[in-house]
Each structure stands twice: as C-alpha cells, then as structure tokens.
Design an enzyme around this catalytic site. Structure first.
Site, short mmCIF file in Angstrom:
data_model
loop_
_atom_site.label_atom_id
_atom_site.label_comp_id
_atom_site.label_asym_id
_atom_site.label_seq_id
_atom_site.Cartn_x
_atom_site.Cartn_y
_atom_site.Cartn_z
CE LYS A 175 -1.75 3.31 2.43
NZ LYS A 175 -1.97 4.31 1.47
CD GLU A 250 13.29 0.75 9.40
OE1 GLU A 250 13.80 1.75 9.96
OE2 GLU A 250 13.90 -0.32 9.26
CB CYS A 284 12.96 8.91 8.53
SG CYS A 284 14.05 7.95 7.47
CD GLU A 384 9.83 12.75 11.72
OE1 GLU A 384 8.71 12.25 11.93
OE2 GLU A 384 10.75 12.16 11.14
P1 NAP Z 1 2.18 8.26 7.87
O1 NAP Z 1 1.12 9.27 7.91
O2 NAP Z 1 2.45 7.44 9.05
O3 NAP Z 1 1.85 7.34 6.60
C1 NAP Z 1 2.69 6.28 6.21
C2 NAP Z 1 1.88 5.24 5.46
O4 NAP Z 1 0.91 4.70 6.37
C3 NAP Z 1 1.07 5.81 4.30
O5 NAP Z 1 1.01 4.83 3.30
C4 NAP Z 1 -0.29 6.03 4.92
O6 NAP Z 1 -1.36 6.03 3.99
C5 NAP Z 1 -0.38 4.83 5.84
N1 NAP Z 1 -1.33 5.00 6.93
C6 NAP Z 1 -1.79 6.16 7.46
N2 NAP Z 1 -2.65 5.90 8.46
C7 NAP Z 1 -2.73 4.55 8.57
C8 NAP Z 1 -3.44 3.67 9.42
N3 NAP Z 1 -4.25 4.12 10.38
N4 NAP Z 1 -3.28 2.35 9.26
C9 NAP Z 1 -2.44 1.86 8.32
N5 NAP Z 1 -1.76 2.65 7.46
C10 NAP Z 1 -1.88 3.98 7.60
O7 NAP Z 1 3.59 8.89 7.51
P2 NAP Z 1 3.92 9.88 6.34
O8 NAP Z 1 3.44 11.22 6.76
O9 NAP Z 1 3.47 9.33 5.03
O10 NAP Z 1 5.50 9.79 6.31
C11 NAP Z 1 6.28 10.55 7.11
C12 NAP Z 1 6.77 9.78 8.32
O11 NAP Z 1 7.48 8.62 7.92
C13 NAP Z 1 7.73 10.58 9.13
O12 NAP Z 1 7.43 10.47 10.51
C14 NAP Z 1 9.06 9.94 8.84
O13 NAP Z 1 10.03 10.10 9.83
C15 NAP Z 1 8.69 8.53 8.67
N6 NAP Z 1 9.72 7.83 7.90
C16 NAP Z 1 10.53 6.93 8.54
C17 NAP Z 1 11.55 6.29 7.85
C18 NAP Z 1 12.46 5.29 8.52
O14 NAP Z 1 13.13 4.55 7.81
N7 NAP Z 1 12.51 5.24 9.82
C19 NAP Z 1 11.74 6.56 6.50
C20 NAP Z 1 10.92 7.49 5.89
C21 NAP Z 1 9.90 8.10 6.61
P3 NAP Z 1 -1.93 7.42 3.42
O15 NAP Z 1 -0.84 8.01 2.62
O16 NAP Z 1 -3.07 6.99 2.59
O17 NAP Z 1 -2.30 8.24 4.60
#
Ligand code: NAP
Length: 481
Positions: A175, A250, A284, A384
C-alpha cells in the site's frame, strides 16, 4: 494498466467501489493522474491472491537460483526504466530529478540486485547429533507480507521491503502513500515483465486508515513492514496484536548532528546542509538538530548562513534546482506552523522563515530555514518537523553534546564531526541511535542495516539483518534411536 486500476492477482482491475482520486503535483498544484481509491474489499481480494500464491503457487517452492534471477531482472528493469520512474517520483513528491534520477531510483535498483544474490544463500544451521537425534534449522519465508510505505522516498523505501521479501520467497501486498502511488503501480508492470508469477506482488492504492488498516487486521497476513510516522506506527502495533503479526516499524526521527570544535569546519557545514535540506528535510534521518560546540558557533553559523543562500528553491524538473516543494499543502501548513512556533518560543531565524516565492504563484515551496539560539526543550527541537527547518543548539563539552543529542524520544540516526578518532568512537558508542555517521551525513548502502532505537521503531532494513525479518526459523529433530 489503465487509469484508476490496482494490481491484484497478476491482473489490472478497477477498485471494487470503482472510486478513484487524483494525486496532486506539489510544484504546480495540478492533478497528476487518476488512481484507484481502494478499500477493505480490495485488500480482501489482494490478500486472497497473495495467500494463494504463497500456499499453492510456485514462488516459495521455486529454485532459489530462479527466484534470484527474477529479483535481479527487477533491478535491471528498474535501471532500464530509470528516467520514467524518476519522473513519476519527482512529479508526486516534488523531489528534484537529481535526487530521484541520480540517487534514489538507482539505489533501489541496487537493493534488488543485492537481495537477488541472497536468494541462494538463505539457509539454516546443522547442529548435528543431540541426544541420539540429528538436528538442524531451516529458514523459511514468513508468508504473506503487507508493506505500508510513506511519501518521502516512495520507491526507495518500497525496495527495502519488496526486494528482501521476494528474495526470501514471500508474497506481498503493498500500500503506497496516497500522495505518491505512481512508482509502485509502474513497478507492478515491471514485475509482469520480469516474470514474477501471478499473485506474488499486489498493489492496492487508497487511504491508509482503510486500506492500510485492513491489511494490518487481515489474519491471513503474516507480517507488516511499515515505514511512516511514529503515531501511525503505534496504532499499527496495537492493531497487529489482534493477530499477533510479525512487525517491522521504521518510524520518525529527530537526529542530532554534533560538530565538535576540532572538526573540519567546511566539511561539517556541507554535512549540516545535506543533513537537513536533502529532499527538503522530508527525511526520517534528517539532521534536524545541529549541535555546535560553543567555541566554533559564530564562525560556523557565518559559513552556514552564507552557503544556504546557494540552495535554489524551484521547479524540481529544473536542473538548477536544489530544493523542490514539500509534498502537499497539509505538509506545508504543518511546517509553517512549526516555524511560527519556533519564533514564538524565542528562537532566532537566521535564514528563510516562510514560504518561498518561485515566481509562479503556485506550489508548496518553503525557504530553507535555520533557527539559531534553540534549546533542546523547544517544540522545534523535540518534534519531528519533516521539512526544511534546522534547529541550532550550542553545547559546552563532549559529554554535554552527547547528552543533549540523546535527549530525545527518537533514535534513528546521528552524526559526529571531529578529527579525534577516540572522541568519534566514544560518541558513536554513546549515542542511542540505529546509525551513526562520523564526518559524514546521509550515507546508505544496501548491505548496511538501517532502523531505529527508541520511538524510531524496531527491526532493521537492508543487509543480511533486513533479510532475517522476512524469514522464520524452524528447528527439525530427526530421532535416530
Ligand atoms: P504516515 O502518515 O504514518 O503514513 C505512512 C503510510 O501509512 C502511508 O502509506 C499512509 O497512507 C499509511 N497509513 C496512514 N494511516 C494509517 C493507518 N491508520 N493504518 C495503516 N496505514 C496507515 O507517515 P507519512 O506522513 O506518510 O511519512 C512521514 C513519516 O514517515 C515521518 O514520521 C518519517 O520520519 C517517517 N519515515 C521513517 C523512515 C524510517 O526509515 N525510519 C523513513 C521514511 C519516513 P496514506 O498516505 O493513505 O495516509
């Protein structure tokens, strides 16, 4: 693939509801295409296909040599379609063509080639005779993997999951993030071309709360590999408990970039800029807290604020651009609200501090922003921001720098800058983070594990450790009595 279709069981099809949506290009606020808005019913079909492909299909039973050849072919095909993949990535994310075309898509191709080599090297151990029994272990695929990925490195972070999962013989449903689904869909076509059997790789697009959550709750899914925010990661962990799924998470970061007084200052200035402004700070591992030892603070800041002026903000398709727009209006508003909070808490803006005007009147552009005089307690140092905003914090001694660096709920990455090897190694050991760079920032390699301590998650991606989380260990006893 037609507009609005998802990829399930080796076939392109409309979502069950027939609903679609249009991702937006953050550089000009125009729709980029039409994408399927899936829901629980689509996940149900995709998991059925992945389950069948795992339980009956050829993939986990295939010779590892053949599986490895197909995974290698995926890497080759990504490379052959580099320009298109990079363009799709830049259109959705606003990252520059340099970042997607020269760095991230080629890296993703390497990740596939790296894990292709592993397909033939996954094995257990022989423990030999114990109590008149012959014993050994097997390493077997986990089963059906659900991968949920964010929008900041859509295809690269997908490759960190897809390549080891497939090399180990798992099947999967992915997804992608709603804003950035195009490379995952294009990759499904690449899978067809490479000869990945039907049902082994499935893509369902749609909102996280519905599609992602349905994947997490489905009892037929054996493992969830998630990259995203810490809040959603915690929610996934709670939901996954219902079916006791394997998890790798992650999550977010607030990484310290610590410069000691004896560092090569010009290199550290370059590292500070890359650390926070690569991919507009939507990283991240971004070095979003820059710690400067008191005695070098003024000289360092003068060089830093001078160099930041050379970061041209603009159209991500333009070669001269160093920073494109942030991914969405929502993200822009979040970042701007953090900038306001920094001002209100008394930090000093020494560069940027608001939206960037690129001359089109459109797009979610933000100036590279630097706050000086920040304390570790301020909101901009604790949370963050995930945008081009750097918080500069002074420190007095090695112990103080490390203590302040560690003073965060996150633990994804860190960097230290010094010419003293012993200081560097002491700091690398003392910092509680999954990756520590010494005199560098943002180095990654498919062979080296990446992941977090503390609230940055658990599990590692890449390297042989990354592969382990896509296998189960089975112990076999053969009674010889
Ligand atoms: P996010 O809001 O957590 O979304 C990540 C993914 O999860 C998206 O595909 C999102 O879908 C999905 N999602 C959202 N709500 C969900 C739920 N309730 N149940 C299951 N899936 C759900 O994060 P983001 O804003 O896209 O990305 C930024 C974050 O990712 C930052 O905090 C960053 O630090 C972290 N990140 C971490 C790493 C690492 O390797 N540690 C790498 C890159 C990014 P939708 O798009 O449809 O909402």
């Amino acid at each position: 693939m037609k507009a609005g279709e998802i990829f399930v069981g080796g076939k392109w099809q409309a979502t069950r509801s027939g609903e679609t949506y249009q991702p937006i290009n953050p550089a000009n606020e125009e729709p980029i295409g039409v994408v399927g808005k899936g829901d629980k019913g689509d996940i149900d079909l995709a998991v059925t296909a992945a389950r069948k492909a795992f339980d009956e299909g050829p993939w986990p039973k295939m010779s590892p040599h053949e599986r490895g050849r197909i995974v290698w072919r995926l890497g080759d095909l990504i490379q052959q379609n580099l320009d298109e993949m990079a363009r799709l990535e830049s259109l959705c994310t606003g990252k520059t063509m340099f970042d997607s075309g020269k760095v991230e898509i080629p890296f993703a191709a390497e990740v596939f080639r790296y894990y292709a080599g592993w397909a033939t090297k996954i094995h257990g151990e022989t423990l030999g005779l114990r109590d008149n029994a012959f014993t050994f272990t097997l390493r077997q695929p986990v089963g059906v993997v659900g991968a949920i990925v964010p929008w900041n490195f859509p295809f690269l972070l997908s490759s960190w999951k897809i390549a080891p999962a497939l090399a180990a013989g798992n099947t999967m449903v992915i997804k992608p993030a709603s804003q950035t689904p195009l490379t995952a869909l294009r990759f499904a076509e690449i899978c067809q071309e490479a000869g990945v059997p039907e049902g082994v790789f499935n893509v369902v697009t749609g909102p996280g709360g519905k599609v992602g959550m349905a994947l997490v709750r489905d009892p037929r899914v054996d493992k969830i590999a998630f990259t995203g925010s810490t809040d959603v990661g915690k929610q996934i962990m709670r939901e996954a408990a219902g079916t006791l799924k394997r998890l790798s998470l992650e999550l977010g970061g607030k990484s310290p970039n610590i410069v000691f007084a004896d560092a090569d200052m010009d290199a550290a200035v370059r590292g500070a800029l890359t650390g926070i402004f690569y991919n507009k700070g939507e990283v991240c591992a971004a070095g979003s807290r820059l710690f400067l030892e008191d005695s070098i603070h003024d000289q360092f800041m003068s060089k830093l604020t001078d160099r930041v002026k050379s970061l041209k903000v603009g159209d991500p398709m333009d070669k001269a651009t160093r920073m494109g727009p942030v991914v969405s209006k929502g993200q822009m508003d979040t970042v701007l609200s953090y900038i306001e909070s920094g001002k209100q808490e008394g930090a000093r803006v020494v560069a940027g501090g608001g939206r960037a005007d690129v001359g089109t009147g459109k797009g979610y552009f933000i100036q590279p922003t630097i706050f000086d005089g920040v304390t570790n307690e301020m909101k901009i140092a604790r949370e963050e921001i995930f945008g081009p905003v750097l918080s500069v914090i002074p420190f007095r001694s090695v112990e103080d720098g490390i203590a302040q660096g560690n003073h965060t709920s996150y633990g994804l990455a860190a960097a230290v800058w010094t010419r003293d090897v012993s200081k560097a190694l002491k700091a690398a050991k003392a910092i509680r983070a999954g990756t520590v760079w010494v005199n560098a920032y943002n180095l990654f390699d498919a062979a080296l594990p990446f992941g977090g301590f503390k609230e940055s998650g658990f599990g590692r991606e890449m390297g042989s450790v990354g592969l382990d989380s896509y296998t189960e260990v089975k112990t076999v006893w053969v009674d010889l009595s």
